[in-house]
Enzyme design. Structure first.
Site, PDB file in Angstrom:
ATOM      1  N   LYS A  67       0.801  -1.224   0.000  1.00  0.00           N
ATOM      2  CA  LYS A  67       0.000   0.000   0.000  1.00  0.00           C
ATOM      3  C   LYS A  67       0.834   1.276   0.000  1.00  0.00           C
ATOM      4  O   LYS A  67       0.343   2.325  -0.434  1.00  0.00           O
ATOM      5  CB  LYS A  67      -0.970  -0.008   1.191  1.00  0.00           C
ATOM      6  CG  LYS A  67      -2.060  -1.069   1.085  1.00  0.00           C
ATOM      7  CD  LYS A  67      -3.044  -0.946   2.233  1.00  0.00           C
ATOM      8  CE  LYS A  67      -4.192  -1.935   2.102  1.00  0.00           C
ATOM      9  NZ  LYS A  67      -5.210  -1.749   3.150  1.00  0.00           N
ATOM     10  N   ASP A 104     -10.366   2.781   1.592  1.00  0.00           N
ATOM     11  CA  ASP A 104     -10.598   2.328   2.971  1.00  0.00           C
ATOM     12  C   ASP A 104     -11.210   3.444   3.807  1.00  0.00           C
ATOM     13  O   ASP A 104     -12.098   3.199   4.633  1.00  0.00           O
ATOM     14  CB  ASP A 104      -9.287   1.875   3.620  1.00  0.00           C
ATOM     15  CG  ASP A 104      -8.807   0.520   3.127  1.00  0.00           C
ATOM     16  OD1 ASP A 104      -9.662  -0.295   2.716  1.00  0.00           O
ATOM     17  OD2 ASP A 104      -7.583   0.276   3.149  1.00  0.00           O
TER      18      ASP A 104
END
Length: 275
Positions: A67, A104
């Site tokens: 990420k 997210d």
């Protein structure tokens, strides 16, 4: 018919529910020419994998440990992703650019909103990893007061205070030994690995607020089970996965899936099949 491709990358990746969720969305949207796969890719293999992708690729989902490693390989990232230096979504544009985003954070907010949690006056975060920083970014949108982060080290405490300052969240830190105090907050977001909060299950208050435990397997966690028994509002990792996946599908396909029931049911069925 030429197929349009997307996939989730990470290491380990075999546990990922992303293929199940995205394929369910494609089926609901009638995107028969879309496919979604998973690839075991670590940080060392990531540059070569992305460089080798052809024009049939529309996007990627990223899990750990990619990420942050992916950012240097992209042409740009969204403000949301930049706010936590974390990308979980890459979209390949028609002009050949690779753009990173983070679903997210809005996924957390959307999942809470679905359960009627629009605003809170204070909150608690259990843990201090990458998911905890995303939790702080989400709380910046819905929490009007102080957020207390319960962590295991002074270094982690300093990191969380720094993230709070950067994100505009009033963050106070406390030692993990006092984590039972967190359960009295109107909203508790647990971002810790499996087993870390088991010891807290006996400390759930008589009238708990809302618990968002980002784990989904095993589920329910002892803390989540105790929370439900006391009548508290509960969200789990599957709620986050579904809401962030919907946003990924939107960004990659330009289409919005309808009601989330089909994606959630697909995820629940996949989890049941594992046990």
């Amino acid at each position: 018919m030429s197929r349009i491709r997307a996939a989730v990358l990470g290491s380990p990746i075999e546990h990922s529910l992303s293929p199940v969720l995205h394929r369910a969305a494609y089926q609901e949207l009638g995107l028969d020419d879309w496919s979604y796969d998973r690839f075991e890719i670590d940080e060392a293999a990531l540059p070569g994998f992305i460089a080798g992708l052809g024009p049939e690729w529309a996007g990627l989902s990223l899990t750990m440990p990619l990420k942050r490693a992916v950012i240097a390989l992209l042409d740009g990232i969204s403000d949301t992703a930049a706010s936590v230096e974390t990308v979980n979504t890459v979209v390949f544009t028609e002009d050949g650019r690779k753009v990173g985003d983070n679903t997210d954070i809005p996924g957390l907010v959307s999942a809470l909103r679905e359960r009627g949690v629009e605003k809170v006056e204070s909150a608690a975060v259990l843990g201090a990893g990458a998911t905890a920083s995303s939790a702080l970014a989400a709380l910046a949108r819905i929490c009007s007061g102080e957020v207390t982060a319960y962590v295991r080290s002074a270094a982690r405490a300093a990191e969380m205070r720094e993230w709070g300052e950067r994100l505009g969240v009033d963050v106070r830190t406390a030692d993990w030994a006092r984590a039972a105090e967190a359960l009295n907050a109107p909203l508790v977001i647990a971002t810790t690995p499996a087993g870390a909060t088991d010891e807290l299950s006996a400390a759930v208050p008589a009238t708990p607020g809302t618990l968002f435990d980002v784990l989904y397997d095993p589920w329910p966690t002892p803390l989540a089970a105790a929370w439900t028994q006391r009548g508290g509002k509960l969200l789990g990792g599957l709620d986050l996965l579904v809401h962030q996946a919907v946003l990924q599908v939107e960004r990659m396909t330009g289409r919005t899936p309808g009601p989330l029931a089909a994606m959630r049911a697909a995820g629940e069925a996949a989890l049941r099949a594992r046990h």
